[in-house]
Design an enzyme around this catalytic site. Structure first.
Site, PDB file in Angstrom:
ATOM      1  N   GLN A 178       0.758  -1.257  -0.111  1.00  0.00           N
ATOM      2  CA  GLN A 178       0.139   0.195  -0.063  1.00  0.00           C
ATOM      3  C   GLN A 178       0.679   1.297   0.088  1.00  0.00           C
ATOM      4  O   GLN A 178       0.290   2.317  -0.420  1.00  0.00           O
ATOM      5  CB  GLN A 178      -0.947   0.088   0.923  1.00  0.00           C
ATOM      6  CG  GLN A 178      -0.107   0.032   2.556  1.00  0.00           C
ATOM      7  CD  GLN A 178      -1.225  -0.282   3.808  1.00  0.00           C
ATOM      8  OE1 GLN A 178      -1.830  -1.047   3.769  1.00  0.00           O
ATOM      9  NE2 GLN A 178      -1.335   0.932   4.674  1.00  0.00           N
ATOM     10  N   CYS A 184      -5.308   0.488   3.393  1.00  0.00           N
ATOM     11  CA  CYS A 184      -5.302  -1.186   3.852  1.00  0.00           C
ATOM     12  C   CYS A 184      -6.868  -1.545   3.597  1.00  0.00           C
ATOM     13  O   CYS A 184      -7.183  -2.546   3.145  1.00  0.00           O
ATOM     14  CB  CYS A 184      -4.918  -1.288   5.161  1.00  0.00           C
ATOM     15  SG  CYS A 184      -6.113  -0.294   6.608  1.00  0.00           S
ATOM     16  N   HIS A 320      -6.563  -1.605  11.619  1.00  0.00           N
ATOM     17  CA  HIS A 320      -5.926  -1.950  10.295  1.00  0.00           C
ATOM     18  C   HIS A 320      -6.824  -3.028   9.522  1.00  0.00           C
ATOM     19  O   HIS A 320      -7.084  -4.023  10.048  1.00  0.00           O
ATOM     20  CB  HIS A 320      -4.601  -2.448  10.541  1.00  0.00           C
ATOM     21  CG  HIS A 320      -3.629  -2.877   9.463  1.00  0.00           C
ATOM     22  ND1 HIS A 320      -3.469  -2.189   8.215  1.00  0.00           N
ATOM     23  CD2 HIS A 320      -3.112  -4.233   9.027  1.00  0.00           C
ATOM     24  CE1 HIS A 320      -2.623  -2.727   7.447  1.00  0.00           C
ATOM     25  NE2 HIS A 320      -2.328  -3.956   7.885  1.00  0.00           N
TER      26      HIS A 320
END
Length: 373
Positions: A178, A184, A320
């Site tokens: 990323q 993410c 995340h």
């Protein structure tokens, strides 16, 4: 005479690092110490070359010695070469080295407190402060979970096989990166859709995260987003282009999605059970699952099965988004195999292994999938 006041009790002097656990009853604002346990812990930190940095630990206790400066400069230089780091000025290099040394100490503490088999140490993120790492790579919007509401998926009735790995069955693309962007959420969703499309059409396509960054107007591109919003955007847009047609840039651009170039579509999205047995059964039958986790310790994770203490890796502070691609056991320790989006030179070839069955780091709190009919 026994010491009843934990605030004034002194532990015996020891050359070893001790890990102490305390069980405290909190009732109506009063705290009662129920139990305390102290014991020595293994404080090894792993290094890129030969596995341990144990020779550094005595130096960390004596940071004024000449030996310390020379050894640390050598380890830092090796890090700079390994991860191709460049700094603008000598002052910045010195500042980064001081952060690097502090991070060795942090990695040592995380190592001492982990209940799994994970090894923590030097990674590509070792010269970043905690604040920098969180700001650049993590996703603060996940913890509020204020995205589109999804219907609950029907549970799979078949019991979960003892182990499963979609990588072995061709449903998972290579690990992506990323970059310096909190995207993410987009990688988690494209990974899930790639798996769903493979199961539907028998064709594994690498799909475009950049399309989601540019064209999903509900989410915030590199500043974070939610999988539930991303599924909705894919439906509204009319599908996803491939990575080849709409390549990843790692920053927000204007939307250039073309419906003619869309190679996959989705019909719906579903929220999955928080029961990890049911999640495993669903994964084995239906494909990789988008999940969100608390990324505690991941800045320094190298390999093994992570199992942080719950207070350190709260399921309420998820930040995340990742992809569950399989599960199993290693030496009787149950794990989830998790595809991350920080490149193949992080973790185990880009993968993270997390304890399964204990709700570790909130892995079961936001499981979802696209539906392709």
């Amino acid at each position: 005479m026994p010491c009843n006041d934990p605030t004034v009790c002194q532990l015996p002097v020891s050359k070893k690092t001790l890990l102490c656990t305390f069980e405290i009853l909190n009732e109506l604002g009063k705290h009662v110490l129920l139990r305390q346990d102290c014991g020595p812990v293994d404080t090894k930190i792993t290094d890129d070359k030969n596995g341990t940095l144990s020779s550094v630990l005595p130096l960390l206790n004596n940071p004024l010695s000449q030996d310390f400066t020379v050894k640390m400069a050598s380890i830092f230089k090796e890090f700079v070469v390994t991860y191709n780091r460049t700094y603008e000025t000598k002052e910045e290099a010195q500042w980064r080295m001081s952060i690097f040394i502090n991070n060795l100490v942090r990695a040592q503490k995380i190592q001492a407190l982990d209940r799994g088999t994970a090894q923590y140490g030097i990674t590509r993120f070792s010269d970043l402060t905690e604040e920098e790492f969180r700001t650049i790579y993590l996703n603060p919007l996940l913890k509020d979970n204020a995205g589109q509401k999804m219907r609950r998926a029907q549970s799979v009735t078949d019991p979960a096989p003892p182990e499963w790995d979609w990588r072995e069955k061709g449903a998972v693309t290579k690990v992506k990166d990323q970059g310096m962007c909190g995207s993410c959420w987009a990688f988690s969703v494209t990974g899930n859709v790639e798996g769903q499309w493979f199961l539907k059409a028998g064709d594994l396509l690498s799909l475009s995260e950049q399309e989601l960054l540019d064209c999903d107007k509900v989410d915030k591109a590199c500043l974070g987003g939610l999988p539930s919003n991303a599924y909705s955007a894919i439906k509204i847009l009319g599908g996803l282009e491939t990575e080849d047609d709409y390549s990843y840039q790692g920053h927000l651009q204007s939307c250039s999605f073309s419906a003619e170039k869309a190679k996959v579509y989705i019909n719906d999205s579903v929220e999955l059970s928080q029961n990890e047995q049911k999640m495993a059964a669903w994964l084995a039958k239906k494909g990789p699952i988008s999940v969100a986790i608390n990324a505690f310790g991941m800045q320094f994770y190298r390999h093994g099965i992570a199992h942080p203490l719950r207070p350190l890796c709260s399921p309420w502070l998820i930040d995340h988004a990742v992809l569950l691609v399989g599960y199993g056991n290693r030496s009787a320790v149950p794990f989830w195999a998790i595809k991350n989006s920080w490149g193949a030179n992080w973790g185990e070839q880009g993968y993270y292994y997390l304890h399964r069955g204990s709700g570790a780091c909130g892995v079961n709190t936001m499981a979802s999938s696209a539906v392709v009919d």
